[in-house]
Every structure is written in structure tokens, then in C-alpha cells.
Design a protein around this motif. Structure first.
Motif, PDB file in Angstrom:
ATOM      1  N   PHE A   1       0.820  -1.219   0.000  1.00  0.00           N
ATOM      2  CA  PHE A   1       0.000   0.000   0.000  1.00  0.00           C
ATOM      3  C   PHE A   1       0.854   1.270   0.000  1.00  0.00           C
ATOM      4  CE2 PHE A   1      -2.760  -3.049   2.506  1.00  0.00           C
ATOM      5  CZ  PHE A   1      -3.636  -3.306   1.462  1.00  0.00           C
ATOM      6  N   PRO A   2       1.790   1.408  -0.926  1.00  0.00           N
ATOM      7  CA  PRO A   2       2.663   2.588  -0.903  1.00  0.00           C
ATOM      8  C   PRO A   2       1.952   3.882  -1.265  1.00  0.00           C
ATOM      9  CG  PRO A   2       3.064   1.307  -2.886  1.00  0.00           C
ATOM     10  CD  PRO A   2       2.151   0.484  -2.036  1.00  0.00           C
ATOM     11  N   SER A   3       0.714   3.790  -1.837  1.00  0.00           N
ATOM     12  CA  SER A   3      -0.006   4.996  -2.264  1.00  0.00           C
ATOM     13  C   SER A   3      -1.337   5.178  -1.561  1.00  0.00           C
ATOM     14  CB  SER A   3      -0.251   4.938  -3.788  1.00  0.00           C
ATOM     15  OG  SER A   3       0.954   4.779  -4.505  1.00  0.00           O
ATOM     16  N   LEU A   4      -1.691   4.269  -0.637  1.00  0.00           N
ATOM     17  CA  LEU A   4      -3.014   4.294  -0.022  1.00  0.00           C
ATOM     18  C   LEU A   4      -3.192   5.520   0.876  1.00  0.00           C
ATOM     19  CD1 LEU A   4      -5.618   2.586   0.123  1.00  0.00           C
ATOM     20  CD2 LEU A   4      -4.748   1.644   2.270  1.00  0.00           C
ATOM     21  N   LYS A   5      -4.210   6.347   0.556  1.00  0.00           N
ATOM     22  CA  LYS A   5      -4.475   7.563   1.307  1.00  0.00           C
ATOM     23  C   LYS A   5      -5.753   7.490   2.136  1.00  0.00           C
ATOM     24  CE  LYS A   5      -2.043  10.619  -1.924  1.00  0.00           C
ATOM     25  NZ  LYS A   5      -2.149  11.802  -2.812  1.00  0.00           N
ATOM     26  N   LYS A   6      -6.718   6.642   1.713  1.00  0.00           N
ATOM     27  CA  LYS A   6      -7.979   6.553   2.439  1.00  0.00           C
ATOM     28  C   LYS A   6      -8.333   5.093   2.700  1.00  0.00           C
ATOM     29  CE  LYS A   6     -12.850   7.979   2.405  1.00  0.00           C
ATOM     30  NZ  LYS A   6     -13.902   8.767   1.709  1.00  0.00           N
TER      31      LYS A   6
ATOM     32  N   PHE B   1       0.727   1.122   6.604  1.00  0.00           N
ATOM     33  CA  PHE B   1       0.040   2.073   5.732  1.00  0.00           C
ATOM     34  C   PHE B   1       0.879   3.354   5.719  1.00  0.00           C
ATOM     35  CE2 PHE B   1      -3.133  -0.688   7.693  1.00  0.00           C
ATOM     36  CZ  PHE B   1      -3.770  -1.209   6.568  1.00  0.00           C
ATOM     37  N   PRO B   2       1.932   3.384   4.922  1.00  0.00           N
ATOM     38  CA  PRO B   2       2.965   4.429   5.055  1.00  0.00           C
ATOM     39  C   PRO B   2       2.524   5.847   4.714  1.00  0.00           C
ATOM     40  CG  PRO B   2       3.387   3.046   3.136  1.00  0.00           C
ATOM     41  CD  PRO B   2       2.297   2.372   3.893  1.00  0.00           C
ATOM     42  N   VAL B   3       1.468   6.024   3.886  1.00  0.00           N
ATOM     43  CA  VAL B   3       1.072   7.385   3.496  1.00  0.00           C
ATOM     44  C   VAL B   3      -0.409   7.646   3.769  1.00  0.00           C
ATOM     45  CG1 VAL B   3       2.878   7.586   1.747  1.00  0.00           C
ATOM     46  CG2 VAL B   3       0.645   6.660   1.096  1.00  0.00           C
ATOM     47  N   LEU B   4      -1.023   6.888   4.668  1.00  0.00           N
ATOM     48  CA  LEU B   4      -2.459   7.018   4.922  1.00  0.00           C
ATOM     49  C   LEU B   4      -2.799   8.390   5.498  1.00  0.00           C
ATOM     50  CD1 LEU B   4      -4.983   5.182   4.685  1.00  0.00           C
ATOM     51  CD2 LEU B   4      -4.777   4.794   7.144  1.00  0.00           C
ATOM     52  N   GLU B   5      -3.819   9.043   4.906  1.00  0.00           N
ATOM     53  CA  GLU B   5      -4.233  10.378   5.347  1.00  0.00           C
ATOM     54  C   GLU B   5      -5.618  10.381   5.992  1.00  0.00           C
ATOM     55  OE1 GLU B   5      -4.032  12.900   1.946  1.00  0.00           O
ATOM     56  OE2 GLU B   5      -1.831  12.872   1.842  1.00  0.00           O
TER      57      GLU B   5
ATOM     58  N   THR C   1       1.149   9.878   8.923  1.00  0.00           N
ATOM     59  CA  THR C   1       0.725  10.884   7.943  1.00  0.00           C
ATOM     60  C   THR C   1      -0.764  11.191   8.020  1.00  0.00           C
ATOM     61  OG1 THR C   1       0.416   9.127   6.296  1.00  0.00           O
ATOM     62  CG2 THR C   1       2.555  10.237   6.335  1.00  0.00           C
ATOM     63  N   LEU C   2      -1.424  10.780   9.096  1.00  0.00           N
ATOM     64  CA  LEU C   2      -2.873  10.889   9.195  1.00  0.00           C
ATOM     65  C   LEU C   2      -3.326  12.341   9.296  1.00  0.00           C
ATOM     66  CD1 LEU C   2      -5.063   8.698   9.253  1.00  0.00           C
ATOM     67  CD2 LEU C   2      -5.122   8.931  11.741  1.00  0.00           C
ATOM     68  N   MET C   3      -4.390  12.671   8.538  1.00  0.00           N
ATOM     69  CA  MET C   3      -4.959  14.019   8.563  1.00  0.00           C
ATOM     70  C   MET C   3      -6.406  14.018   9.076  1.00  0.00           C
ATOM     71  SD  MET C   3      -3.467  15.448   4.937  1.00  0.00           S
ATOM     72  CE  MET C   3      -4.106  17.098   5.204  1.00  0.00           C
ATOM     73  N   SER C   4      -7.122  12.890   8.898  1.00  0.00           N
ATOM     74  CA  SER C   4      -8.517  12.814   9.318  1.00  0.00           C
ATOM     75  C   SER C   4      -8.772  11.440   9.925  1.00  0.00           C
ATOM     76  CB  SER C   4      -9.458  13.039   8.124  1.00  0.00           C
ATOM     77  OG  SER C   4     -10.807  12.836   8.490  1.00  0.00           O
ATOM     78  N   LEU C   5      -9.381  11.419  11.119  1.00  0.00           N
ATOM     79  CA  LEU C   5      -9.664  10.169  11.818  1.00  0.00           C
ATOM     80  C   LEU C   5     -11.111  10.160  12.289  1.00  0.00           C
ATOM     81  CD1 LEU C   5      -8.830   7.494  13.163  1.00  0.00           C
ATOM     82  CD2 LEU C   5      -8.043   8.834  15.140  1.00  0.00           C
ATOM     83  N   THR C   6     -11.864   9.128  11.864  1.00  0.00           N
ATOM     84  CA  THR C   6     -13.238   8.927  12.302  1.00  0.00           C
ATOM     85  C   THR C   6     -13.347   7.558  12.954  1.00  0.00           C
ATOM     86  OG1 THR C   6     -14.156  10.314  10.533  1.00  0.00           O
ATOM     87  CG2 THR C   6     -15.647   8.744  11.585  1.00  0.00           C
TER      88      THR C   6
ATOM     89  N   ALA D   1       1.334  14.590  13.697  1.00  0.00           N
ATOM     90  CA  ALA D   1       1.254  16.035  13.956  1.00  0.00           C
ATOM     91  C   ALA D   1       0.401  16.755  12.926  1.00  0.00           C
ATOM     92  CB  ALA D   1       2.664  16.636  13.972  1.00  0.00           C
ATOM     93  N   GLY D   2       0.155  16.110  11.777  1.00  0.00           N
ATOM     94  CA  GLY D   2      -0.648  16.731  10.732  1.00  0.00           C
ATOM     95  C   GLY D   2      -2.136  16.459  10.855  1.00  0.00           C
ATOM     96  N   LEU D   3      -2.566  15.768  11.922  1.00  0.00           N
ATOM     97  CA  LEU D   3      -3.978  15.447  12.100  1.00  0.00           C
ATOM     98  C   LEU D   3      -4.809  16.725  12.231  1.00  0.00           C
ATOM     99  CD1 LEU D   3      -5.980  13.064  12.473  1.00  0.00           C
ATOM    100  CD2 LEU D   3      -5.699  13.371  14.935  1.00  0.00           C
ATOM    101  N   MET D   4      -5.831  16.845  11.357  1.00  0.00           N
ATOM    102  CA  MET D   4      -6.662  18.047  11.345  1.00  0.00           C
ATOM    103  C   MET D   4      -8.078  17.798  11.847  1.00  0.00           C
ATOM    104  SD  MET D   4      -5.398  19.439   7.609  1.00  0.00           S
ATOM    105  CE  MET D   4      -6.406  20.908   7.685  1.00  0.00           C
ATOM    106  N   LYS D   5      -8.573  16.550  11.700  1.00  0.00           N
ATOM    107  CA  LYS D   5      -9.959  16.262  12.072  1.00  0.00           C
ATOM    108  C   LYS D   5     -10.017  14.998  12.913  1.00  0.00           C
ATOM    109  CE  LYS D   5     -14.515  15.106  10.145  1.00  0.00           C
ATOM    110  NZ  LYS D   5     -15.304  14.902   8.902  1.00  0.00           N
TER     111      LYS D   5
END
Length: 639
Positions: free
Chosen positions: A241-246, A262-266, A287-292, A311-315
Motif C-alpha cells: 500500500f505505498p499509495s493508499l491515502k484513504k 500504511f505508510p502514506v495514509l491520510e 501521515t494521518l490528517m482525518s480520523l473517524t 502532527a498533521g492530524l486536522m480532524k
């Protein structure tokens, strides 16, 4: 010609030739080769065809009648200019039996140029070999153009096909595989040889799912294990999963294990699964930005490293986690969340603690806690200057300290706080445009000092010992600015606050649960700016005021009270949508011009200004009109 088994049809793209066979003769056909022919519904007469080839440059979609060819084993689609890019195989979900699903799908191998594939309601136990890159002769090929795969309601399949070798697959959604218990290593493919990707990860290692960006797993009630790409004894390691974002995992109630690479999961959405699976997935994220997170069982608090490493988590959105007691194990963890803008927590009945260090969240714009009755102490929001939206619904007795310092706050909602006894002066909230105070049963008065920026006010359901709605005198300075008011009453209330008539800018008014009120005040008809009036669940409301013809641009209303007498007494405009009792339908439908009335028995047109034409039977029934509880709306237009 009754013994013909193979037939070729050729057209000039404009004329569909007549098939020179009787119905009996066509039933014996087994192979058809069609060039530039639009067969359409003629396929219905070819029920025994087993091989069908469609050739032409204008093929956009398959005819709908093709799903009636129960004997079809091979379907080939050849386009002269470009291949078919999007293809879906759909079976009727309510059909009986499998009707050889596996054989049918095995024979319907798409062209290698396919970009999108969907298989729905397939009842075979295994997917066709061509998904694995094997052709009918046993050779290998690559789906070099395939971008997305959707597998839905394949409830007899016990194994997900090998898909990790697809070099350009970006979207994979798998939903409702009721017999799947394990996603094994075969899902990814081998590191070399058959099933391996031609793409390479860093340092020359094989990449599995090299281009996948979105992975969705839903409604798999028996799924217990999702294995990593390699067994613990494997020495060769590939990139997974080198490109998996969601990543979305929903309604996999029994899932207890999952991969951790999951190296690039956002974006991560986890709903209705076990906490062990969630902890595995989140253990190495950076690399997480949104967590539900929703309905995750046995989760008492979030893993500490989750927020420290992202540190990039926004939601952050957490809902209905019945075992959640605290958000974080330590107060200082908030300091790592330098990018966090949105926090919302709801339906966590055991939640009793939120770290009191919100001032470290310098980017926080939205913070909400809803339906968390065990939370008795709300963290201080002193110094959270960026906060714009605050929602509080819990067991607190007082509002958080530092509320007055949130000068950027534009929306404040306080609801279902049974222990709250007062609300402080809100005079310093100069940006506040929307305020909600509802279902706080110990409150007896409204706050003071509201800003003239306030446009929307939603208030009510206060202490039920009160015989009258709390005075609105503290907000009279908003008479020229307040545009929307929602009023929620209780059983004792029998009249509206008189101060409402002074809000000359009012556009929208909603009145709900004033159970003791029998008539709306006459001054309501003088609100010249009012465009929408909504009435809900006012049990004893019987009379409406007189409105001038230009009062409303629109009207909406519902109530379970009874309105009787002359309809013109409660008619706000010459045209009004109203829901009548069945007893007067037979008379009402005789009148053909005016408003529309409806219920489960039909839809009728009514001229309310012509009710004098109604029969004696309706008059003897006192023209009873029951306004039902269910919400309805109407648009009133000037004649």
C-alpha cells in the motif's frame, strides 16, 4: 434455416437488419457475431445463445435485455476506435438459485483495456480466473488499465481474489461478503513470479497494490482476521500500500486483527469493529490528517502514540464508542496536535474526562461534545482564540471557563445539559451569529449581552415548572437584526412571548410544543418581514391569526391539534397547503381550484376561499381539519 447454429449480422450503422429466422429457429442459435448492429430488445428472442460477439465503434453500453440471456457463456465486445472502459455485472438480488453464476462470469472475460469493473449480487463461491490475470487458454496477462474495482453482495464467496498485482488500481471497494472470515496473504499476491506487480518499491522491492489510493471494506459480519502481506517467518519484505491515502472499514463486527503498514495514509474511518484491529492499523501511522472512529468496542481511550506520531492530524471525530472513558491517557498529548482544527465527540456514554489543555490547540476551530451524559467537567477553553464553533451536550453544571475569551466564536450550541443551572454573560462574543439553548431543564432565564451580529436564535425546553416562557427582554436590542427564531415550549405554556412582535427583521419563525396554546396571537399577522411560519406538535392549537395577503412569501406548518370553524379564520393567504382529515375529503375534492391537500388516501386540490360551496354534511361535521404530526410544507403565492 431452422438448423442454423451460428449467425453473423452486419449493418451500416443506420439500419438494423431483420433476422431471417422464426422464433423457433432463433431459439436454436448458439453463436452470434454482430458488426455495427443495435440488437436492442431482439436479444430477448435469443435465449439459447451461448457466445455473443459485439463489434463496432459506437458501443457505449450493453443493452439491458442482455441480462435475460441465461445460457450466455462468452461475451466479447470489440470497439474499432477504443475499448469498453467501464463494465458492470449485475444479478437480481431477489432471484432464486445461482443459475451457474461462476460459469457465466468465467465466460464473460472483458477486454484488457478495461478501466472500471463492478460485480454485484454474484452468487458463485469463487471469482473468475480472469480477475487473476489468467486467460481462457491458461496464459497470463496484466490489467494494465484497470483503475477501480467494486465487489458488492458476493455473499457466497469465502475468499477475496488476488488483486495486489494490479499495477494501476486506484480504488477498491468490497461490500457485503457474508461468508468471508479471513483476508489472507493471497489477497496481495506473490513477491515474484505469478501474480506479482511489475511496479517496484524503494530499494528494488516488489510493491503490492502500488497505485491503490482508496480501500473500502464494509458489512462483513464474519470477518475475523485481515492478515499482513507476509507471514512472520518471511524474510523478503515488499512495499505494501505505498499509495493508499484513504482506508474505510465499517460494520466488520468480529474483526480483531489487521495489518499495520500504511505508510502514506491520510484518512482513516473505522466503524463497528474491535479495538484490537483499530490499534493494529493505527500503530505505525505518521501521515494521518482525518480520523473517524465509531462503535469500536473495548476502546477505553485513544492510543497515545496515535496523536504523538501524527502532527498533521486536522480532524478527529469519535461517535458511539460505548466503552470510551477518556480521549487520551495523558494531558500533555494535546501538545502534539498542532494542526488539529476539528474535534467532535458524541454518543460516548462512559466518557468522563477530556484533557484540560485545549489551549495548546492553536488551530482548533470546531469543538463539540454531544450526548455524553457522564462528562461532568468540561475542559477550559481559555486562550483558544481560533475557536469558531462550540457545541456542548453533556452532564456539566457550569459552562467551560474561558468562554468569554473566544472572541472569534460564531456558533454556540448548548443542548441536553440536565444539570446546567445558568449561562454567563456572553457580551464579549462579538462575532456570535447563531445561538442554540435547548433542553436544559434547570435553566430559568436567557443569557444577557448578546451581540447584534446574532441572526439565528434557537431556544426553549427550559424548566418545566415555569408557567411562562422566559422573558426575551434581554435580547430586545436585536429587534432590527434577528432573522430566525426557533421556540420550543412545554406542556404548561399557553401563549407566546409578547416580545416577538417587536422583531421587525424576522424572516423565519418556528413554534413547537406549546401544548397549552389554543390560539396564535393576532399580532403575529403584523410581522411584515416574515416569510416562513412553521408549527409543530402544538396539541391544542385551534385558531390562526388574520394575515394580510402580502404577509407571506411561503408558509409551512404541522400540528396534531384540531382546527374547526370557518377555514378563513386560519387561512394566512388565499392559497395554502393543508392536511385534512379523511372525513372531509369527499366534499373537499369536489372543489377544483386552490391549494393542495393530501394524506395517505390521496392528493386533492382545494379552494379555501370557496368552502361556502361545501355540502351540509361537511358543515355538520364542523369542517374539522386535522393537521397531522408529520411535517409538510407549502408555498403561498399572491393571486
Amino acid at each position: 434455416m431452422s438448423h442454423i447454429r451460428r449467425l453473423s449480422l452486419i449493418s451500416n450503422d443506420q439500419t438494423t437488419p431483420t433476422i431471417p429466422l422464426s422464433r423457433e429457429g432463433m431459439s436454436r442459435l448458439r453463436t452470434i457475431f454482430s458488426i455495427h448492429v443495435n440488437l436492442g430488445d431482439k436479444l430477448l428472442n435469443l435465449k439459447c445463445v451461448r457466445s455473443l460477439t459485439l463489434f463496432g465503434g459506437c458501443i457505449v453500453e450493453l443493452p439491458k435485455s442482455i441480462n435475460r440471456l441465461r445460457q450466455l457463456r462468452l461475451l466479447r465486445i470489440i470497439r474499432t476506435n477504443k475499448g469498453v472502459h467501464k463494465l458492470g455485472f449485475h444479478w437480481n438480488s431477489e432471484r432464486e438459485g445461482t443459475i451457474n453464476d461462476e460459469d457465466i462470469l468465467e465466460g464473460l472475460q472483458p477486454h484488457p483495456c478495461l478501466q472500471s469493473l463492478k460485480i454485484e449480487n454474484f452468487r458463485g463461491e469463487k471469482f473468475p480466473s480472469w480477475i487473476l490475470g489468467k486467460n481462457s487458454s491458461g496464459g497470463l496477462f496484466l490489467w494494465d488499465h484497470l483503475l477501480e474495482i467494486f465487489l458488492k453482495n458476493c455473499n457466497e464467496c469465502k475468499q477475496i481474489p488476488t488483486l495486489g498485482h494490479l499495477p494501476h488500481l486506484k480504488v477498491l471497494e468490497i461490500e457485503k461478503m457474508n461468508k468471508l472470515t479471513c483476508i489472507g496473504t493471497e489477497f496481495y499476491g506473490n513477491y515474484s513470479g505469478e501474480g506479482s506487480s511489475t511496479s517496484r518499491g524503494d530499494n528494488g522491492r516488489n510493491a503490492m497494490f502500488p497505485a491503490l489510493e482508496k480501500l473500502v471494506l464494509k458489512h462483513m459480519p464474519k470477518l475475523v482476521e485481515w492478515k499482513d502481506a507476509m507471514e512472520p517467518t518471511t524474510t523478503t519484505r515488499g512495499t505494501v500500500f505505498p499509495s493508499l491515502k484513504k482506508l474505510v472499514i465499517e460494520y466488520c463486527d468480529q474483526l480483531i486483527s489487521a495489518p499495520c503498514h500504511f505508510p502514506v495514509l491520510e484518512q482513516l474511518v473505522i466503524d463497528c469493529t474491535k479495538s484490537t484491529a483499530f490499534k493494529n492499523i493505527s500503530s505505525n501511522l505518521t501521515t494521518l490528517m482525518s480520523l473517524t472512529i465509531g462503535r469500536v468496542s473495548e476502546l477505553s481511550c485513544l492510543p497515545e502514540q496515535l496523536l504523538q506520531n501524527n502532527a498533521g492530524l486536522m480532524k478527529l471525530y469519535i461517535h458511539d464508542c460505548a466503552d470510551l472513558e477518556s480521549i487520551l491517557p495523558r494531558e500533555d498529548v494535546w501538545a502534539f496536535c498542532i494542526s488539529l482544527r476539528y474535534i467532535y465527540i458524541c454518543g460516548c456514554v462512559k466518557l468522563s474526562y477530556i484533557p484540560d489543555t485545549l489551549h495548546t490547540l492553536q488551530s482548533l476551530e470546531t469543538f463539540g461534545v454531544s450526548s455524553c451524559p457522564n462528562l461532568r467537567s468540561f475542559p477550559s477553553i481559555q486562550g483558544v482564540a481560533s475557536l469558531r464553533d462550540l457545541s456542548i451536550s453533556c452532564g456539566v453544571k457550569v459552562l467551560p471557563t474561558g468562554l468569554q475569551s473566544c472572541t472569534s466564536l460564531s456558533e454556540l450550541a448548548i443542548s441536553s445539559c440536565p444539570n446546567l443551572i445558568s449561562i454567563p454573560d456572553l457580551g464579549k462574543l462579538h462575532s456570535l451569529s447563531s445561538l442554540t439553548i435547548r433542553d436544559c431543564r434547570k435553566l430559568t432565564r436567557l443569557p444577557v449581552g448578546l451581540s447584534e451580529c446574532l441572526k439565528t436564535l434557537e431556544i426553549g425546553e427550559f424548566c418545566e415548572e415555569l408557567d411562562a416562557f422566559p422573558s426575551l427582554s434581554s435580547i430586545q436590542h436585536l429587534h432590527a437584526s434577528l432573522e430566525n427564531i426557533n421556540l420550543y415550549g412545554w406542556s404548561k405554556l399557553n401563549y407566546l412571548p409578547d416580545e416577538i412582535q417587536r422583531f421587525t427583521a424576522l424572516i423565519y419563525l418556528h413554534i413547537c410544543r406549546f401544548d397549552g396554546m389554543k390560539a396564535l396571537p393576532e399580532w403575529l399577522g403584523n410581522l411584515s418581514s416574515l416569510q416562513t411560519l412553521l408549527l409543530n406538535h402544538n396539541k391544542n392549537l385551534m385558531e390562526m391569526p388574520t394575515f394580510s395577503q402580502n404577509t407571506f412569501a411561503g408558509y409551512a406548518g404541522t400540528t396534531n391539534g384540531i382546527i374547526s370553524g370557518n377555514f378563513m379564520e386560519f387561512q394566512p393567504t388565499p392559497r395554502l397547503t393543508v392536511n385534512f382529515d379523511v372525513a372531509v375529503f369527499e366534499e373537499i375534492q369536489k372543489i377544483s381550484d386552490g391549494a393542495v391537500a393530501w394524506d395517505e388516501n390521496g392528493v386533492f386540490t382545494v379552494a379555501l376561499s370557496s368552502l361556502e360551496d361545501m355540502s351540509t354534511d361537511a358543515e355538520e361535521a364542523e369542517v374539522m381539519a386535522v393537521m397531522r404530526v408529520t411535517e409538510f410544507a407549502a408555498t403561498c403565492k399572491a393571486l
